[in-house]
Write a protein that holds these residues in place. Structure first.
Motif, PDB file in Angstrom:
ATOM      1  N   GLN A  16       0.836  -1.199   0.000  1.00 31.73           N
ATOM      2  CA  GLN A  16       0.000   0.000   0.000  1.00 31.73           C
ATOM      3  C   GLN A  16       0.873   1.252   0.000  1.00 31.73           C
ATOM      4  OE1 GLN A  16      -2.596  -0.440   3.402  1.00 31.73           O
ATOM      5  NE2 GLN A  16      -4.151  -1.535   2.193  1.00 31.73           N
ATOM      6  N   ALA A  17       1.976   1.214   0.737  1.00 29.05           N
ATOM      7  CA  ALA A  17       2.888   2.361   0.791  1.00 29.05           C
ATOM      8  C   ALA A  17       3.519   2.621  -0.571  1.00 29.05           C
ATOM      9  CB  ALA A  17       3.956   2.129   1.851  1.00 29.05           C
ATOM     10  N   ASP A  18       3.891   1.562  -1.294  1.00 27.71           N
ATOM     11  CA  ASP A  18       4.459   1.713  -2.641  1.00 27.71           C
ATOM     12  C   ASP A  18       3.462   2.413  -3.558  1.00 27.71           C
ATOM     13  OD1 ASP A  18       6.760   0.256  -1.903  1.00 27.71           O
ATOM     14  OD2 ASP A  18       5.939  -1.638  -2.680  1.00 27.71           O
ATOM     15  N   LEU A  19       2.231   1.934  -3.547  1.00 27.47           N
ATOM     16  CA  LEU A  19       1.197   2.500  -4.407  1.00 27.47           C
ATOM     17  C   LEU A  19       0.907   3.944  -4.016  1.00 27.47           C
ATOM     18  CD1 LEU A  19      -0.869   2.294  -6.655  1.00 27.47           C
ATOM     19  CD2 LEU A  19      -2.431   1.203  -5.025  1.00 27.47           C
ATOM     20  N   ALA A  20       0.813   4.196  -2.731  1.00 27.53           N
ATOM     21  CA  ALA A  20       0.539   5.552  -2.250  1.00 27.53           C
ATOM     22  C   ALA A  20       1.608   6.523  -2.739  1.00 27.53           C
ATOM     23  CB  ALA A  20       0.466   5.560  -0.726  1.00 27.53           C
ATOM     24  N   ALA A  21       2.866   6.118  -2.674  1.00 23.00           N
ATOM     25  CA  ALA A  21       3.958   6.975  -3.123  1.00 23.00           C
ATOM     26  C   ALA A  21       3.861   7.261  -4.618  1.00 23.00           C
ATOM     27  CB  ALA A  21       5.301   6.333  -2.780  1.00 23.00           C
ATOM     28  N   LYS A  22       3.462   6.265  -5.385  1.00 22.34           N
ATOM     29  CA  LYS A  22       3.359   6.437  -6.841  1.00 22.34           C
ATOM     30  C   LYS A  22       2.267   7.413  -7.239  1.00 22.34           C
ATOM     31  CE  LYS A  22       5.276   2.186  -8.748  1.00 22.34           C
ATOM     32  NZ  LYS A  22       6.180   2.763  -9.708  1.00 22.34           N
ATOM     33  N   VAL A  23       1.187   7.472  -6.462  1.00 25.28           N
ATOM     34  CA  VAL A  23       0.056   8.331  -6.840  1.00 25.28           C
ATOM     35  C   VAL A  23      -0.066   9.575  -5.966  1.00 25.28           C
ATOM     36  CG1 VAL A  23      -1.242   6.462  -7.936  1.00 25.28           C
ATOM     37  CG2 VAL A  23      -1.637   6.981  -5.519  1.00 25.28           C
ATOM     38  N   VAL A  25      -0.492   9.989  -2.483  1.00 26.17           N
ATOM     39  CA  VAL A  25      -1.415  10.019  -1.342  1.00 26.17           C
ATOM     40  C   VAL A  25      -0.799   9.227  -0.196  1.00 26.17           C
ATOM     41  CG1 VAL A  25      -3.483  10.261  -2.779  1.00 26.17           C
ATOM     42  CG2 VAL A  25      -2.723   7.981  -2.108  1.00 26.17           C
ATOM     43  N   SER A  26      -1.472   9.183   0.938  1.00 28.93           N
ATOM     44  CA  SER A  26      -0.974   8.408   2.075  1.00 28.93           C
ATOM     45  C   SER A  26      -1.348   6.934   1.934  1.00 28.93           C
ATOM     46  CB  SER A  26      -1.554   8.957   3.382  1.00 28.93           C
ATOM     47  OG  SER A  26      -2.937   8.677   3.460  1.00 28.93           O
ATOM     48  N   ARG A  27      -0.638   6.094   2.671  1.00 29.86           N
ATOM     49  CA  ARG A  27      -0.957   4.664   2.709  1.00 29.86           C
ATOM     50  C   ARG A  27      -2.366   4.483   3.265  1.00 29.86           C
ATOM     51  NH1 ARG A  27      -2.102   1.099   5.996  1.00 29.86           N
ATOM     52  NH2 ARG A  27      -1.637   2.438   7.770  1.00 29.86           N
ATOM     53  N   GLN A  28      -2.748   5.333   4.219  1.00 27.34           N
ATOM     54  CA  GLN A  28      -4.075   5.236   4.812  1.00 27.34           C
ATOM     55  C   GLN A  28      -5.170   5.493   3.772  1.00 27.34           C
ATOM     56  OE1 GLN A  28      -1.468   6.861   6.120  1.00 27.34           O
ATOM     57  NE2 GLN A  28      -1.192   6.128   8.208  1.00 27.34           N
ATOM     58  N   THR A  29      -4.904   6.381   2.827  1.00 31.96           N
ATOM     59  CA  THR A  29      -5.882   6.646   1.766  1.00 31.96           C
ATOM     60  C   THR A  29      -6.065   5.410   0.899  1.00 31.96           C
ATOM     61  OG1 THR A  29      -5.408   9.011   1.746  1.00 31.96           O
ATOM     62  CG2 THR A  29      -6.390   8.074  -0.260  1.00 31.96           C
ATOM     63  N   ILE A  30      -4.965   4.767   0.530  1.00 31.33           N
ATOM     64  CA  ILE A  30      -5.053   3.529  -0.270  1.00 31.33           C
ATOM     65  C   ILE A  30      -5.813   2.472   0.505  1.00 31.33           C
ATOM     66  CG2 ILE A  30      -3.742   1.662  -1.360  1.00 31.33           C
ATOM     67  CD1 ILE A  30      -3.610   4.397  -2.852  1.00 31.33           C
ATOM     68  N   ASN A  31      -5.529   2.339   1.786  1.00 32.50           N
ATOM     69  CA  ASN A  31      -6.226   1.367   2.625  1.00 32.50           C
ATOM     70  C   ASN A  31      -7.725   1.656   2.662  1.00 32.50           C
ATOM     71  OD1 ASN A  31      -6.280  -0.838   4.586  1.00 32.50           O
ATOM     72  ND2 ASN A  31      -6.750   0.755   6.065  1.00 32.50           N
ATOM     73  N   ALA A  32      -8.094   2.917   2.832  1.00 32.07           N
ATOM     74  CA  ALA A  32      -9.513   3.287   2.891  1.00 32.07           C
ATOM     75  C   ALA A  32     -10.220   3.010   1.566  1.00 32.07           C
ATOM     76  CB  ALA A  32      -9.655   4.765   3.270  1.00 32.07           C
TER      77      ALA A  32
END
Length: 68
Positions: A16-23, A25-32
């Motif tokens: 989730q952190a990898d994806l968040a960094a690419k787009v 946003v925060s890891r928490q946003t990807i999780n939500a």
């Protein structure tokens, strides 16, 4: 809103952190988003579609409740 983010992330072996960094946003946003607690903005949905090389419609689908 249903989504396939978790499955697509796993396919690319991303956290989730990898994806968040690419787009951007925060890891928490990807999780939500993955848990269906948050629907992404249009810009974020488009960024995610670029990362996964999928259309927005392939990543996200409306639930029956979203139509009412």
């Amino acid at each position: 809103m249903q989504n396939n983010l978790k499955m697509e992330r796993a396919r690319l072996k991303m956290t989730q952190a990898d994806l968040a960094a690419k787009v951007g946003v925060s890891r928490q946003t990807i999780n939500a988003i993955e848990q269906g607690k948050y629907g992404p903005s249009t810009i974020l949905a488009l960024r995610l579609s670029l990362v996964f090389d999928k259309s927005v419609n392939e990543l996200f689908a409306l639930d029956e409740d979203d139509l009412n």
